[in-house]
Write a protein that holds these residues in place. Structure first.
Motif, mmCIF file in Angstrom:
data_model
loop_
_atom_site.group_PDB
_atom_site.id
_atom_site.type_symbol
_atom_site.label_atom_id
_atom_site.label_comp_id
_atom_site.label_asym_id
_atom_site.label_seq_id
_atom_site.Cartn_x
_atom_site.Cartn_y
_atom_site.Cartn_z
ATOM 1 N N MET A 1 -8.025 7.934 -1.426
ATOM 2 C CA MET A 1 -8.958 6.814 -1.340
ATOM 3 C C MET A 1 -10.360 7.284 -0.952
ATOM 4 S SD MET A 1 -8.630 3.223 0.794
ATOM 5 C CE MET A 1 -8.885 3.910 2.429
ATOM 6 N N SER B 1 3.648 -3.803 -5.018
ATOM 7 C CA SER B 1 2.507 -3.217 -5.702
ATOM 8 C C SER B 1 2.174 -4.063 -6.912
ATOM 9 C CB SER B 1 2.801 -1.778 -6.138
ATOM 10 O OG SER B 1 3.754 -1.755 -7.174
ATOM 11 N N HIS C 1 1.074 -4.015 6.471
ATOM 12 C CA HIS C 1 -0.038 -4.141 5.528
ATOM 13 C C HIS C 1 -0.864 -2.857 5.563
ATOM 14 C CE1 HIS C 1 -3.547 -5.563 3.450
ATOM 15 N NE2 HIS C 1 -3.111 -6.798 3.349
ATOM 16 N N CYS C 2 -0.553 -1.937 4.657
ATOM 17 C CA CYS C 2 -1.280 -0.663 4.547
ATOM 18 C C CYS C 2 -2.271 -0.648 3.397
ATOM 19 C CB CYS C 2 -0.300 0.497 4.329
ATOM 20 S SG CYS C 2 0.648 0.956 5.773
ATOM 21 N N ALA C 3 -2.285 -1.674 2.595
ATOM 22 C CA ALA C 3 -3.126 -1.670 1.401
ATOM 23 C C ALA C 3 -4.595 -1.724 1.786
ATOM 24 C CB ALA C 3 -2.770 -2.852 0.508
ATOM 25 N N GLY C 4 -5.428 -1.023 1.017
ATOM 26 C CA GLY C 4 -6.852 -1.049 1.301
ATOM 27 C C GLY C 4 -7.688 -0.552 0.139
ATOM 28 N N GLY D 1 -0.485 4.634 -1.619
ATOM 29 C CA GLY D 1 -1.491 5.455 -0.951
ATOM 30 C C GLY D 1 -0.864 6.513 -0.071
ATOM 31 N N VAL E 1 -8.261 -7.629 -1.119
ATOM 32 C CA VAL E 1 -7.178 -6.713 -0.743
ATOM 33 C C VAL E 1 -7.180 -6.449 0.755
ATOM 34 C CG1 VAL E 1 -6.280 -4.366 -1.019
ATOM 35 C CG2 VAL E 1 -7.074 -5.646 -3.013
ATOM 36 N N ASN E 2 -8.352 -6.180 1.323
ATOM 37 C CA ASN E 2 -8.411 -5.779 2.729
ATOM 38 C C ASN E 2 -8.269 -6.928 3.708
ATOM 39 O OD1 ASN E 2 -8.995 -3.353 1.529
ATOM 40 N ND2 ASN E 2 -11.008 -3.104 2.433
ATOM 41 N N GLY F 1 0.785 -1.218 0.000
ATOM 42 C CA GLY F 1 0.000 0.000 0.000
ATOM 43 C C GLY F 1 0.821 1.273 0.000
ATOM 44 N N GLY G 1 0.637 4.936 3.229
ATOM 45 C CA GLY G 1 1.733 4.029 2.893
ATOM 46 C C GLY G 1 2.966 4.753 2.402
#
Length: 261
Positions: free
Chosen positions: A183, A37, A80-83, A16, A104-105, A13, A19
């Motif tokens: 986002m 990514s 884990h910053c992806a969202g 973002g 993803v989340n 992430g 991130g």
């Protein structure tokens, strides 16, 4: 943390707002970062920022993580910053959006942990940090899928932390409130302004996240009065029901704007 030995992190992430600031902070303190990514690019060009390709929605994500470890070595930990976040009424959740949000989340966190844990157990150290949300503790109108994924992530980290309680491996959960990132988009920012909901700068959230990496608390909840509402929702959910019922006409107005655009 100046003076600490260099560590290697697998960061998800980084494209973002939060991130990218986390990546900047890790590089500033001398760590090496595997910047994962879908396209395999890093938003910051640096000799210690190593871009790696990882699609969190891929059905063979586990195999891709195994390949990554073989190529780059086992990292000291995962951030884990992806969202994925869609502000939409429940009936507007299409299949593609639901799959991507859950993959993803939530699913990616379980798969990455599964593949990293054997090596971390053998090494007898490591840190797994997951970025959740206030909406992982409070169900909020317009975010049914997002809340489901973040409630699941919070439950996963709680169970994982207890499962690893007799090991040196640390599990950390950080739950920001609304953050001023792309986002959320202009419609959500406008709704938050109308409702008087505060939004944090990504730099401030990243600083708290970096402190949580080495801090003692297992869970970090950001923002006031959001932290209070998290506790109230757990103990007296009807009070939160009443507060959100008052906000509902405004929320519905902004939901309709999205449906008509």
């Amino acid at each position: 943390m100046s003076g600490s030995p260099e560590r290697c992190w697998l960061l998800l992430g980084a494209s973002g707002g939060i991130g990218k600031e986390v990546l900047r902070g890790l590089l500033d303190r001398g760590d090496r970062v595997l910047v994962a990514s879908r396209r395999g690019v890093s938003p910051i060009q640096h000799e210690r920022a190593v871009p790696v390709r990882l699609d969190l929605s891929a059905p063979d994500l586990g195999a891709r993580v195994v390949d990554l470890i073989a190529e780059q070595g086992l990292p000291d930990g995962l951030i884990h910053c992806a969202g994925i976040n869609h502000f939409v009424a429940a009936e507007g959740n299409d299949d593609a959006g639901l799959a991507e949000t859950l993959d993803v989340n939530l699913r990616s966190a379980l798969v990455l942990t599964r593949e990293l844990l054997p090596g971390l157990r053998r090494r007898d150290r490591g840190t797994l940090l997951f970025v959740g949300s206030t909406f992982g503790s409070i169900g909020y109108p317009g975010y049914t899928a997002y809340c489901a994924s973040k409630f699941g992530l919070r439950g996963f980290t709680e169970a994982l932390r207890r499962e690893l309680a007799d090991t040196p491996i640390r599990v950390r959960y950080v739950a920001p409130r609304a953050t001023r990132t792309a986002m959320n988009g202009h419609r959500v920012e406008a709704m938050n302004r109308t409702l008087g909901n505060r939004m944090d700068a990504p730099e401030a959230v990243a600083r708290r996240l970096l402190r949580a990496l080495d801090g003692r608390p297992a869970n970090t909840f950001l923002g006031w009065p959001e932290k209070l509402f998290v506790r109230l929702n757990a103990l007296l959910p009807r009070l939160v029901d009443k507060a959100l019922r008052k906000q509902l006409p405004v929320i519905q107005r902004f939901l309709k704007q999205g449906a008509s655009s």
